[in-house]
Design a protein around this motif. Structure first.
Motif, PDB file in Angstrom:
ATOM      1  N   MET A 288       0.850  -1.199   0.000  1.00 26.70           N
ATOM      2  CA  MET A 288       0.000   0.000   0.000  1.00 26.70           C
ATOM      3  C   MET A 288       0.885   1.248   0.000  1.00 26.70           C
ATOM      4  N   THR A 289       0.629   2.217  -0.854  1.00 27.38           N
ATOM      5  CA  THR A 289       1.422   3.423  -0.947  1.00 27.38           C
ATOM      6  C   THR A 289       1.098   4.350   0.216  1.00 27.38           C
ATOM      7  N   ALA A 290       2.154   4.836   0.882  1.00 28.88           N
ATOM      8  CA  ALA A 290       1.960   5.736   2.009  1.00 28.88           C
ATOM      9  C   ALA A 290       1.394   7.067   1.523  1.00 28.88           C
ATOM     10  N   SER A 291       0.518   7.653   2.306  1.00 26.46           N
ATOM     11  CA  SER A 291      -0.079   8.937   1.960  1.00 26.46           C
ATOM     12  C   SER A 291       0.813  10.074   2.435  1.00 26.46           C
ATOM     13  N   VAL A 292       0.798  11.182   1.704  1.00 29.52           N
ATOM     14  CA  VAL A 292       1.534  12.365   2.122  1.00 29.52           C
ATOM     15  C   VAL A 292       0.972  12.906   3.424  1.00 29.52           C
ATOM     16  N   PHE A 293      -0.245  12.499   3.784  1.00 26.59           N
ATOM     17  CA  PHE A 293      -0.856  12.951   5.028  1.00 26.59           C
ATOM     18  C   PHE A 293      -0.498  12.058   6.221  1.00 26.59           C
ATOM     19  N   ASP A 294       0.334  11.051   5.996  1.00 21.06           N
ATOM     20  CA  ASP A 294       0.854  10.220   7.078  1.00 21.06           C
ATOM     21  C   ASP A 294       2.277  10.658   7.396  1.00 21.06           C
ATOM     22  N   LEU A 295       2.619  10.684   8.668  1.00 20.09           N
ATOM     23  CA  LEU A 295       3.959  11.078   9.073  1.00 20.09           C
ATOM     24  C   LEU A 295       4.996  10.051   8.629  1.00 20.09           C
ATOM     25  N   PRO A 296       6.172  10.484   8.182  1.00 17.02           N
ATOM     26  CA  PRO A 296       7.243   9.530   7.908  1.00 17.02           C
ATOM     27  C   PRO A 296       7.813   8.992   9.224  1.00 17.02           C
ATOM     28  N   ALA A 297       8.721   8.064   9.136  1.00 21.81           N
ATOM     29  CA  ALA A 297       9.339   7.505  10.335  1.00 21.81           C
ATOM     30  C   ALA A 297      10.145   8.584  11.055  1.00 21.81           C
ATOM     31  N   THR A 298       9.998   8.649  12.372  1.00 24.52           N
ATOM     32  CA  THR A 298      10.759   9.621  13.144  1.00 24.52           C
ATOM     33  C   THR A 298      12.198   9.142  13.312  1.00 24.52           C
ATOM     34  N   ARG A 299      13.090  10.098  13.469  1.00 26.49           N
ATOM     35  CA  ARG A 299      14.461   9.751  13.831  1.00 26.49           C
ATOM     36  C   ARG A 299      14.593   9.641  15.342  1.00 26.49           C
ATOM     37  N   ARG A 300      13.801  10.462  16.052  1.00 20.54           N
ATOM     38  CA  ARG A 300      13.835  10.445  17.509  1.00 20.54           C
ATOM     39  C   ARG A 300      12.522  10.974  18.041  1.00 20.54           C
ATOM     40  N   THR A 301      12.007  10.334  19.099  1.00 15.76           N
ATOM     41  CA  THR A 301      10.812  10.801  19.797  1.00 15.76           C
ATOM     42  C   THR A 301      11.133  10.894  21.276  1.00 15.76           C
ATOM     43  N   HIS A 302      10.770  12.003  21.899  1.00 15.53           N
ATOM     44  CA  HIS A 302      11.036  12.153  23.326  1.00 15.53           C
ATOM     45  C   HIS A 302      10.051  13.156  23.904  1.00 15.53           C
ATOM     46  N   SER A 303      10.185  13.474  25.172  1.00 17.02           N
ATOM     47  CA  SER A 303       9.317  14.454  25.807  1.00 17.02           C
ATOM     48  C   SER A 303      10.146  15.388  26.670  1.00 17.02           C
ATOM     49  N   VAL A 304       9.617  16.587  26.868  1.00 14.24           N
ATOM     50  CA  VAL A 304      10.249  17.556  27.755  1.00 14.24           C
ATOM     51  C   VAL A 304       9.207  18.022  28.760  1.00 14.24           C
ATOM     52  N   ARG A 305       9.668  18.564  29.865  1.00 13.40           N
ATOM     53  CA  ARG A 305       8.771  19.091  30.885  1.00 13.40           C
ATOM     54  C   ARG A 305       8.736  20.601  30.789  1.00 13.40           C
ATOM     55  N   SER A 306       7.534  21.143  30.707  1.00 15.80           N
ATOM     56  CA  SER A 306       7.381  22.586  30.686  1.00 15.80           C
ATOM     57  C   SER A 306       7.495  23.138  32.104  1.00 15.80           C
ATOM     58  N   ALA A 307       7.394  24.455  32.227  1.00 14.02           N
ATOM     59  CA  ALA A 307       7.628  25.105  33.513  1.00 14.02           C
ATOM     60  C   ALA A 307       6.685  24.612  34.610  1.00 14.02           C
ATOM     61  N   ASP A 308       5.439  24.274  34.254  1.00 10.82           N
ATOM     62  CA  ASP A 308       4.487  23.803  35.262  1.00 10.82           C
ATOM     63  C   ASP A 308       4.438  22.287  35.375  1.00 10.82           C
ATOM     64  N   GLY A 309       5.368  21.610  34.713  1.00 11.48           N
ATOM     65  CA  GLY A 309       5.440  20.155  34.794  1.00 11.48           C
ATOM     66  C   GLY A 309       4.698  19.412  33.713  1.00 11.48           C
ATOM     67  N   THR A 310       3.949  20.115  32.843  1.00  3.08           N
ATOM     68  CA  THR A 310       3.223  19.452  31.765  1.00  3.08           C
ATOM     69  C   THR A 310       4.212  18.805  30.791  1.00  3.08           C
ATOM     70  N   SER A 311       3.925  17.564  30.420  1.00  8.30           N
ATOM     71  CA  SER A 311       4.789  16.831  29.498  1.00  8.30           C
ATOM     72  C   SER A 311       4.469  17.227  28.054  1.00  8.30           C
ATOM     73  N   ILE A 312       5.519  17.566  27.299  1.00  8.04           N
ATOM     74  CA  ILE A 312       5.369  17.992  25.919  1.00  8.04           C
ATOM     75  C   ILE A 312       6.035  16.958  25.009  1.00  8.04           C
ATOM     76  N   HIS A 313       5.257  16.382  24.118  1.00  4.30           N
ATOM     77  CA  HIS A 313       5.723  15.335  23.203  1.00  4.30           C
ATOM     78  C   HIS A 313       6.448  15.966  22.018  1.00  4.30           C
ATOM     79  N   VAL A 314       7.672  15.485  21.742  1.00  2.00           N
ATOM     80  CA  VAL A 314       8.523  16.056  20.697  1.00  2.00           C
ATOM     81  C   VAL A 314       8.946  14.971  19.718  1.00  2.00           C
ATOM     82  N   GLU A 315       8.906  15.287  18.434  1.00  3.43           N
ATOM     83  CA  GLU A 315       9.353  14.361  17.390  1.00  3.43           C
ATOM     84  C   GLU A 315      10.421  15.044  16.533  1.00  3.43           C
TER      85      GLU A 315
END
Length: 310
Positions: free
Chosen positions: A1-28
């Motif tokens: 099946m051909t991947a759609s341009v509206f689908d994300l490609p494979a990430t090189r790295r996925t991680h999270s950071v903590r904002s000032a109030d402790g909220t977790s922010i997802h980063v790709e």
């Protein structure tokens, strides 16, 4: 099946950071590793997620390091506690992402769409953001007066009171969207996309918007209803370009022209005829072209020398 341009490609790295109030922010992260290519940071808008950026990431990740993150209350990021909605929180989150993603004296190009552009404005006076930013693209966004300038209702509805009440309801309502249907797709196409949008584009947009929780959607909608970031536009001291769809009903071109007039280092206005509010989804190649210009003019080695001698 051909991947759609509206689908994300494979990430090189996925991680999270903590904002000032402790909220977790997802980063790709996509594309080359840090330090091997210029970095572009993508900040999505209200009711969206990193998935919104899929077409643009396909355009850019072959040549640039691309960092995208989910705004709090969206996608894989944490839902803020009571009081955790506001432009200050958006600025805190962007600061946390840049402090994690930018190494040494590296700088980035920020690309903010809709509420993402408002995030860049809200953080314009933050030293941690200023020192890490080479240029900014404000796409399909505004600094305030969103209710007064919105054009979702047709022009024949002339009552300002009716128009403001309807647009406020669109922003602050926590009513469930329910499953995708022909009705919801038609409503989204009318409200936030250009009239010529393809069926695939409409479906991709619906998939993104329907995934946002209704409480989070309403929480941010209340912030947007009372938005005033005019001072944030003036606080942007780096070259800043503006982009808008000519048929944008949520943040019509009047916002783009107003921001352009207040920017201290205005880097050009691009208006895309016939396009709606979701410009990076509707015309990723055109948006990528503006991003490339900002990178080449302000981020590539030698760009600073070029600016100083201009």
């Amino acid at each position: 099946m051909t991947a759609s341009v509206f689908d994300l490609p494979a990430t090189r790295r996925t991680h999270s950071v903590r904002s000032a109030d402790g909220t977790s922010i997802h980063v790709e992260e996509y594309g080359p590793e840090s330090g091997t290519a210029p970095t572009v940071v993508l900040i999505h808008g209200w009711t969206c997620s990193t998935l919104f950026w899929a077409p643009l990431i396909h355009e850019l990740a072959g040549e640039y390091r691309v960092v995208a993150y989910d705004q709090r209350g969206h996608g894989g990021s944490g839902t803020p506690r009571r009081g955790g909605y506001g432009t200050g929180a958006l600025a805190d989150d962007l600061t946390a992402v840049l402090e994690s993603a930018v190494v040494g004296d590296e700088k980035v190009v920020l690309v903010g769409h809709s509420m993402g552009g408002m995030t860049a404005m809200a953080a314009g006076d933050r030293a941690a953001v200023q020192s890490r930013t080479a240029a900014v693209l404000l796409a399909s966004t505004g600094s305030g007066r969103l209710l007064a300038e919105a054009a979702v209702l047709p022009p024949r509805v002339r009552s300002k009171r009716v128009r403001d009440a309807f647009h406020r309801f669109l922003l602050v309502s926590s009513a469930p969207l329910g499953p995708q249907s022909a009705v919801t797709r038609a409503a989204l196409k009318y409200g936030i996309l250009g009239a010529a949008s393809s069926r695939e584009l409409v479906a991709a947009t619906a998939r993104i918007v329907h995934a946002c929780g209704r409480r989070q959607r309403a929480g941010w909608g209340r912030v947007l209803a009372g938005l005033n970031l005019d001072a944030g536009v003036s606080a942007l001291r780096v070259p800043t370009a503006v982009l808008v769809g000519g048929a944008d009903k949520l943040t019509p071109p009047v916002h783009a022209h107003g921001m352009a007039a207040r920017l201290s280092r205005f880097a050009g206005l691009t208006e895309l005829p016939g396009l709606g509010h979701m410009t990076p989804l509707e015309a990723p190649a055109a948006v990528a072209g503006v991003v490339r210009t900002l990178v080449e003019d302000h981020l590539r080695p030698g760009a600073q020398v070029k600016e100083e001698t201009a």
